[in-house]
Write an enzyme that holds these catalytic residues in place. Structure first.
Site, PDB file in Angstrom:
ATOM      1  CB  CYS A 187      -0.795   0.083   1.259  1.00 12.25           C
ATOM      2  SG  CYS A 187      -2.082  -1.595   1.147  1.00 12.25           S
ATOM      3  CG  HIS A 202      -1.120   3.764   4.341  1.00 12.76           C
ATOM      4  ND1 HIS A 202      -0.827   2.750   3.667  1.00 12.76           N
ATOM      5  CD2 HIS A 202      -0.056   3.548   5.641  1.00 12.76           C
ATOM      6  CE1 HIS A 202       0.253   1.606   4.105  1.00 12.76           C
ATOM      7  NE2 HIS A 202       0.296   2.290   5.797  1.00 12.76           N
TER       8      HIS A 202
HETATM    9 CA    CA Z   1      -3.285  -2.385  -0.112  1.00 14.87          CA
END
Ligand code: CA
Length: 469
Positions: A82, A139
């Site tokens: 990610c 994130h």
């Molecule tokens: Ca991911």
């Protein structure tokens, strides 16, 4: 498939944007700056959408984007997990150029995200006068100065960490400072801008609601940029009874839950498309959808026919479902099969707003000339991946892909993706190995070495390194 002339007729009929934008250069396009809606799924499998051939998980709304736009069959993220993947596509520059090479810790006391010296798509568009919103998983940094409102977004609704529980009644932590053990960060209250809010319901629906509400503000002018980052269908595997009931025929419980999570996301995307239609914005809105990495081993996703999963250097880790719709610039029903990158969204957007090319060079390119066949060469000479921890790299140039280590005495793998998309046949071993395949491998290694020499080491510690106090 409709030809370009037909598209122009359709667009003219919609009387929204000039047909000239189809064939003219960036100047004309910039006069009609598109709205941009970038929708990202999390850990979604390559095979898991109707437009990718799935039979057990229907995704009618995603299929509509593909049908009315382009499906990119060989589309790559910049890393198979990610954080680094997001750092790459949100800036249009490979994240290893600025040290965002690992999933950042969620420690809000460490400068752990995309550095402020890098420009995000949101900052590019904010500068160009767009109104901007980020929804969902961030994130990209929890540290002060690296959060959404610091990065060109007027508004934010979502959470800063890399994942989240889906049911709002589980959000018992006020913020990240209350995290005492691993994964507790999945249970913080949601943020609306800087404020922690009380929420009810299912997270995927809440994220869709926030994006729809932003787009639907009739009193607000175009153009707008919405970055809608669903955490679905990432773990934890949690779905509502309503959606689970749609998939009673799927026996495997995790697969059933995954399908239900996908369906909730697809319905939400349907509502986003409807909100765009309601504003009569469809013709000149660039809608992009992809997954941030391949399907994971732990969420019952499928990457068929690709080998491997999230984290892997194989296609199942790095090749993702990727569709775009922009009726004034992309002919409906287009299928594009040459290798592209998720960084190309930034390149395409920069060209669409006629952004000067001064400043740090983008790795992402404007895809529009390639999709419209004005350019028949490949958008990228090569596509690269880097694993700092074990000195490994991968590179695709043309249809050949090399997975190897800096230490050339360690075993390497060379695949011909045109004939072997499942990466079953290593051309450097057994009877497939010969002078030609060894020469090809050396050529790809040299390309990768030149690229690696431009990179910097990871700038902050990884997710696994932080233990709450
Ligand atoms: Ca991911």
């Amino acid at each position: 498939m409709l030809n370009l002339k037909t598209v122009c007729v359709v667009v003219m009929a919609m009387a929204v944007a000039g047909c000239a934008s189809h064939n003219a250069g960036p100047e004309t396009r910039a006069a009609h700056r598109p709205n941009v809606v970038l929708i990202v799924a999390d850990d979604m499998g390559y095979a898991d959408a109707g437009f990718q051939g799935s039979t057990d998980i229907p995704t009618p709304h995603l299929d509509r984007i593909a049908r009315e736009g382009v499906r990119l069959t060989d589309a790559y993220v910049t890393f198979p997990v990610c954080g680094p993947s997001r750092a790459g596509f949100i800036t249009g520059r490979h994240q290893d150029r600025f040290g965002s090479s690992v999933n950042p810790t969620i420690d809000p006391t460490v400068p752990n995200g995309v550095p402020a010296s890098e420009l995000m798509i949101s900052e590019m568009l904010k500068e160009a006068g767009y109104r901007t919103m980020a929804v969902g998983k961030w994130h990209l940094g929890t540290y002060e100065g690296l959060r959404p409102l610091d990065r060109g977004f007027d508004e934010f609704f979502g959470f800063l960490s890399g994942g989240h529980d889906y049911f709002a009644d589980r959000y018992t932590l006020q913020d990240l400072s209350e995290v005492r053990k691993r994964w507790d960060w999945y249970r913080t209250k949601l943020l609306h801008n800087d404020e922690r809010i009380e929420a009810e319901g299912y997270l995927t629906d809440l994220l869709s609601d926030a994006a729809v509400e932003f787009i639907a503000r009739e009193h607000e002018a175009d153009p707008y940029f919405v970055y809608l980052a669903y955490n679905a269908p990432h773990t934890p595997m949690q779905a509502t009874d309503e959606y689970l009931a749609r998939f009673n025929h799927i026996e495997n419980k995790d697969r059933r839950t995954y399908a239900a999570m996908m369906a909730a996301m697809d319905d939400g995307i349907g509502r986003v498309l409807e909100a765009i239609d309601q504003r009569n914005d469809a013709a000149n809105t660039l809608v992009v959808f992809f997954s941030d990495n391949g399907g994971a081993r732990n969420n019952a996703s499928r990457n068929t026919p690709l080998r491997g999963y999230k984290s892997d250097p194989f296609e199942g880790g790095v090749r993702v479902p990727y569709i775009m719709r922009w009726p004034v610039a992309i002919a409906p029903g287009t299928v594009y099969e040459r290798p592209v990158s998720t960084m190309d969204v930034a390149g395409t957007v920069a060209a669409a707003i006629d952004r000067p090319t001064s400043g740090k060079p983008l790795d992402g390119v404007d895809l529009i000339p390639y999709l419209g066949s004005r350019r028949v060469d490949d958008p990228h000479d090569a596509i690269f991946w880097r694993w700092h921890r074990d000195g490994r790299f991968a590179v695709r140039a043309g249809d050949l892909k090399l997975i190897a280590y800096d230490d050339s005495s360690r075993p390497a793998m060379l695949f011909d993706l045109a004939t072997d998309p499942s990466e079953r046949r290593n051309l450097l071993s057994g009877e497939d190995a010969n002078d030609q395949t060894r020469a090809d491998a050396n050529r790809l290694r040299e390309l990768a070495n030149a690229w690696i020499s431009e990179l910097v080491p990871p700038a902050y510690p990884g997710l696994g390194s932080w233990m709450p106090r």
